[in-house]
Design a protein around this motif. Structure first.
Motif, PDB file in Angstrom:
ATOM      1  N   LYS A 196      45.224  46.286  36.300  1.00 34.73           N
ATOM      2  CA  LYS A 196      43.875  46.310  36.898  1.00 34.73           C
ATOM      3  C   LYS A 196      43.839  45.456  38.158  1.00 34.73           C
ATOM      4  O   LYS A 196      43.249  45.844  39.173  1.00 34.73           O
ATOM      5  CB  LYS A 196      42.853  45.808  35.883  1.00 34.73           C
ATOM      6  CG  LYS A 196      41.418  45.838  36.392  1.00 34.73           C
ATOM      7  CD  LYS A 196      40.457  45.342  35.313  1.00 34.73           C
ATOM      8  CE  LYS A 196      39.029  45.346  35.833  1.00 34.73           C
ATOM      9  NZ  LYS A 196      38.076  44.836  34.784  1.00 34.73           N
ATOM     10  N   GLY A 197      44.495  44.307  38.076  1.00 37.38           N
ATOM     11  CA  GLY A 197      44.535  43.420  39.232  1.00 37.38           C
ATOM     12  C   GLY A 197      45.295  44.031  40.394  1.00 37.38           C
ATOM     13  O   GLY A 197      44.924  43.872  41.557  1.00 37.38           O
ATOM     14  N   LYS A 198      46.385  44.764  40.078  1.00 38.71           N
ATOM     15  CA  LYS A 198      47.167  45.413  41.122  1.00 38.71           C
ATOM     16  C   LYS A 198      46.370  46.517  41.811  1.00 38.71           C
ATOM     17  O   LYS A 198      46.455  46.684  43.034  1.00 38.71           O
ATOM     18  CB  LYS A 198      48.449  45.994  40.539  1.00 38.71           C
ATOM     19  CG  LYS A 198      49.475  44.927  40.125  1.00 38.71           C
ATOM     20  CD  LYS A 198      50.716  45.567  39.552  1.00 38.71           C
ATOM     21  CE  LYS A 198      51.747  44.501  39.151  1.00 38.71           C
ATOM     22  NZ  LYS A 198      52.963  45.102  38.564  1.00 38.71           N
ATOM     23  N   ILE A 199      45.610  47.268  41.016  1.00 35.16           N
ATOM     24  CA  ILE A 199      44.773  48.335  41.591  1.00 35.16           C
ATOM     25  C   ILE A 199      43.711  47.734  42.516  1.00 35.16           C
ATOM     26  O   ILE A 199      43.468  48.219  43.623  1.00 35.16           O
ATOM     27  CB  ILE A 199      44.118  49.169  40.478  1.00 35.16           C
ATOM     28  CG1 ILE A 199      45.190  49.933  39.697  1.00 35.16           C
ATOM     29  CG2 ILE A 199      43.085  50.133  41.062  1.00 35.16           C
ATOM     30  CD1 ILE A 199      44.663  50.650  38.471  1.00 35.16           C
ATOM     31  N   LYS A 200      43.078  46.651  42.047  1.00 33.73           N
ATOM     32  CA  LYS A 200      42.076  45.967  42.870  1.00 33.73           C
ATOM     33  C   LYS A 200      42.709  45.461  44.153  1.00 33.73           C
ATOM     34  O   LYS A 200      42.158  45.638  45.249  1.00 33.73           O
ATOM     35  CB  LYS A 200      41.461  44.812  42.091  1.00 33.73           C
ATOM     36  CG  LYS A 200      40.443  44.013  42.898  1.00 33.73           C
ATOM     37  CD  LYS A 200      39.920  42.822  42.118  1.00 33.73           C
ATOM     38  CE  LYS A 200      38.964  41.996  42.975  1.00 33.73           C
ATOM     39  NZ  LYS A 200      38.484  40.792  42.273  1.00 33.73           N
ATOM     40  N   ARG A 201      43.888  44.847  44.029  1.00 33.10           N
ATOM     41  CA  ARG A 201      44.574  44.302  45.204  1.00 33.10           C
ATOM     42  C   ARG A 201      44.922  45.409  46.200  1.00 33.10           C
ATOM     43  O   ARG A 201      44.845  45.210  47.419  1.00 33.10           O
ATOM     44  CB  ARG A 201      45.833  43.568  44.747  1.00 33.10           C
ATOM     45  CG  ARG A 201      46.576  42.802  45.829  1.00 33.10           C
ATOM     46  CD  ARG A 201      45.797  41.603  46.329  1.00 33.10           C
ATOM     47  NE  ARG A 201      45.428  40.672  45.282  1.00 33.10           N
ATOM     48  CZ  ARG A 201      46.222  39.742  44.763  1.00 33.10           C
ATOM     49  NH1 ARG A 201      47.469  39.640  45.188  1.00 33.10           N
ATOM     50  NH2 ARG A 201      45.774  38.909  43.847  1.00 33.10           N
ATOM     51  N   TYR A 202      45.272  46.599  45.675  1.00 31.53           N
ATOM     52  CA  TYR A 202      45.604  47.740  46.534  1.00 31.53           C
ATOM     53  C   TYR A 202      44.405  48.146  47.389  1.00 31.53           C
ATOM     54  O   TYR A 202      44.531  48.333  48.613  1.00 31.53           O
ATOM     55  CB  TYR A 202      46.070  48.926  45.678  1.00 31.53           C
ATOM     56  CG  TYR A 202      46.267  50.207  46.452  1.00 31.53           C
ATOM     57  CD1 TYR A 202      47.384  50.384  47.268  1.00 31.53           C
ATOM     58  CD2 TYR A 202      45.332  51.233  46.369  1.00 31.53           C
ATOM     59  CE1 TYR A 202      47.560  51.560  47.992  1.00 31.53           C
ATOM     60  CE2 TYR A 202      45.500  52.410  47.091  1.00 31.53           C
ATOM     61  CZ  TYR A 202      46.617  52.574  47.895  1.00 31.53           C
ATOM     62  OH  TYR A 202      46.795  53.733  48.606  1.00 31.53           O
ATOM     63  N   PHE A 203      43.228  48.283  46.758  1.00 33.98           N
ATOM     64  CA  PHE A 203      42.031  48.692  47.498  1.00 33.98           C
ATOM     65  C   PHE A 203      41.564  47.595  48.452  1.00 33.98           C
ATOM     66  O   PHE A 203      41.072  47.880  49.548  1.00 33.98           O
ATOM     67  CB  PHE A 203      40.918  49.103  46.547  1.00 33.98           C
ATOM     68  CG  PHE A 203      41.116  50.470  45.958  1.00 33.98           C
ATOM     69  CD1 PHE A 203      40.917  51.599  46.725  1.00 33.98           C
ATOM     70  CD2 PHE A 203      41.530  50.630  44.642  1.00 33.98           C
ATOM     71  CE1 PHE A 203      41.110  52.880  46.196  1.00 33.98           C
ATOM     72  CE2 PHE A 203      41.731  51.893  44.105  1.00 33.98           C
ATOM     73  CZ  PHE A 203      41.521  53.025  44.890  1.00 33.98           C
ATOM     74  N   LEU A 204      41.729  46.349  48.049  1.00 29.79           N
ATOM     75  CA  LEU A 204      41.381  45.255  48.957  1.00 29.79           C
ATOM     76  C   LEU A 204      42.275  45.283  50.191  1.00 29.79           C
ATOM     77  O   LEU A 204      41.802  45.061  51.322  1.00 29.79           O
ATOM     78  CB  LEU A 204      41.523  43.910  48.242  1.00 29.79           C
ATOM     79  CG  LEU A 204      40.472  43.565  47.184  1.00 29.79           C
ATOM     80  CD1 LEU A 204      40.831  42.264  46.477  1.00 29.79           C
ATOM     81  CD2 LEU A 204      39.077  43.453  47.807  1.00 29.79           C
ATOM     82  N   ASP A 245      41.414  38.523  48.156  1.00 30.26           N
ATOM     83  CA  ASP A 245      40.705  37.855  47.064  1.00 30.26           C
ATOM     84  C   ASP A 245      41.291  36.470  46.789  1.00 30.26           C
ATOM     85  O   ASP A 245      41.021  35.876  45.753  1.00 30.26           O
ATOM     86  CB  ASP A 245      40.711  38.712  45.799  1.00 30.26           C
ATOM     87  CG  ASP A 245      42.120  38.993  45.283  1.00 30.26           C
ATOM     88  OD1 ASP A 245      43.104  38.587  45.957  1.00 30.26           O
ATOM     89  OD2 ASP A 245      42.253  39.619  44.222  1.00 30.26           O
ATOM     90  N   GLN A 288      36.391  35.815  48.259  1.00 29.62           N
ATOM     91  CA  GLN A 288      36.873  37.056  48.874  1.00 29.62           C
ATOM     92  C   GLN A 288      36.378  37.092  50.305  1.00 29.62           C
ATOM     93  O   GLN A 288      35.221  36.786  50.578  1.00 29.62           O
ATOM     94  CB  GLN A 288      36.338  38.268  48.108  1.00 29.62           C
ATOM     95  CG  GLN A 288      36.704  39.626  48.729  1.00 29.62           C
ATOM     96  CD  GLN A 288      36.236  40.780  47.873  1.00 29.62           C
ATOM     97  OE1 GLN A 288      36.745  40.988  46.763  1.00 29.62           O
ATOM     98  NE2 GLN A 288      35.273  41.544  48.356  1.00 29.62           N
TER      99      GLN A 288
END
Length: 357
Positions: free
Chosen positions: A17-25, A32, A57
């Motif tokens: 989940k964190g990797k997906i969030k980091r990708y979109f960021l 973040d 962020q």
């Protein structure tokens, strides 16, 4: 001389989940990682005013300025996707002095630092660190660097608004303001004709050799736009200066951008004038919002410290009100100029002996 921010990257394993969030960021050029941003501060021979933000962020600096509407739109929207770090502990270091201060609910911190001895005129470095309040031993989560200005003891200080004073913004009409803000960038937008030349003359007015009159830019624009405005000013050759902007806004508040509170702007101006009681101020603004009202009240309060008031005419509906306020300023004995073109303001500066021809 610009702010340096260094997030201290967390190298722990990141969940899916964190990797997906980091990708979109990353796609949006957001981070973040905790970030400390130290703005340009200012001071006199007795104290410094140092201020900045801490973010959970924040937007990464823009490096390319392609004039493409969609790119410009995303670049501005991400400035309003910031997440402040409330009630964070910040350690501020200036020389050998070390002070701790806590951020407010918007992640903003400000402190007045007494000086043990006067500083030489010019820019001086300041550091700030975000310190963990839960980890043992004490851990620095992020750090930033900035500058504080000790002005030369010149005769004048210039205090200017931003939107529709030197930057064409259409502040009186929210639809036009948003259209310009969201479809252009700091390199594609333009100042009013002749305004940069006028400001450059004011910066050198009776300033002496190897010195210039300091500029303070006090605006209802939000801290979200600090880097945007700084880049615009640099690109167009405006005098280097100190920026005092309005509280952060979130994306949901975008329709209210540039609509700061009247009293907070007054407070920021009063703070600056009180910092330099032995110098006179040149006030520059426009009639699109509250500048004439604010400046008239400032003249009433500090009649001996205001040399001149300049108001740009951009909103026809406010002309009668502004003319009435300018007449009150003149009645107090302070010179004023209500102008439609910067060439007229420049000529007025010549006529009253502020600048040479």
């Amino acid at each position: 001389m610009e702010t340096v921010q260094r997030p201290l990257i967390n190298k722990q394993k990141i969940s899916l989940k964190g990797k997906i969030k980091r990708y979109f960021l990353t796609l949006l050029r957001l981070t973040d990682q905790p970030m400390v941003k130290v703005y340009r501060g200012f001071g006199n021979d007795k104290r410094l005013t140092i201020y900045g933000h801490v973010f959970r962020q924040s937007a990464l600096p823009r490096k390319k300025y392609r004039d493409i509407n969609l790119v410009n739109l995303l670049a501005v929207l991400r400035l309003f996707l910031v997440q402040p770090y409330p009630h964070a502990m910040v350690r501020v270091r200036f020389g050998k002095q070390l002070v701790q201060v806590q951020t407010d609910v918007d992640g903003y911190f400000q402190l007045d630092l007494p000086l043990t001895q006067p500083l030489s005129p010019g820019w001086h470095p300041v550091q700030a660190q975000l310190v963990s309040q839960t980890m043992t031993p004490e851990t620095v989560l992020a750090e930033g660097e900035g500058q504080v200005l000790i002005p030369h003891p010149t005769r004048f200080i210039c205090l200017s608004d931003i939107d529709d004073t030197f930057l064409v913004s259409h502040s009186a009409t929210i639809a036009k303001r948003l259209l310009v803000l969201l479809t252009e960038n700091a390199h594609s937008r333009r100042p009013f004709d002749g305004v940069v030349a006028h400001y450059q003359l004011l910066a050198e007015a009776d300033s002496g050799i190897s010195a210039s009159n300091p500029f303070f830019y006090v605006s209802s624009s939000e801290w979200n736009l600090y880097d945007y405005i700084l880049e615009f000013s640099r690109k167009n050759g405006l005098p280097d200066g100190i920026y005092r902007l309005s509280p952060l806004k979130r994306l949901s508040q975008l329709l209210k951008t540039g609509k700061g509170k009247h009293l907070t702007k007054v407070d920021r101006i009063v703070q600056i004038i009180n910092m330099y009681p032995n110098q006179q101020f040149i006030l520059l603004g426009d009639d699109s919002q509250q500048d004439p009202i604010i400046y008239e009240s400032i003249v009433q309060r500090f009649p001996n410290q205001i040399r001149c008031v300049y108001i740009r005419q951009v909103h026809a509906e406010h002309k009668a009100r502004t003319e009435s306020l300018m007449a009150k300023i003149e009645a107090i004995g302070v010179a004023s100029c209500y102008f439609a073109h910067s060439a007229d303001a420049r000529q007025h500066s010549v006529d009253i002996g502020l600048v040479a021809t």
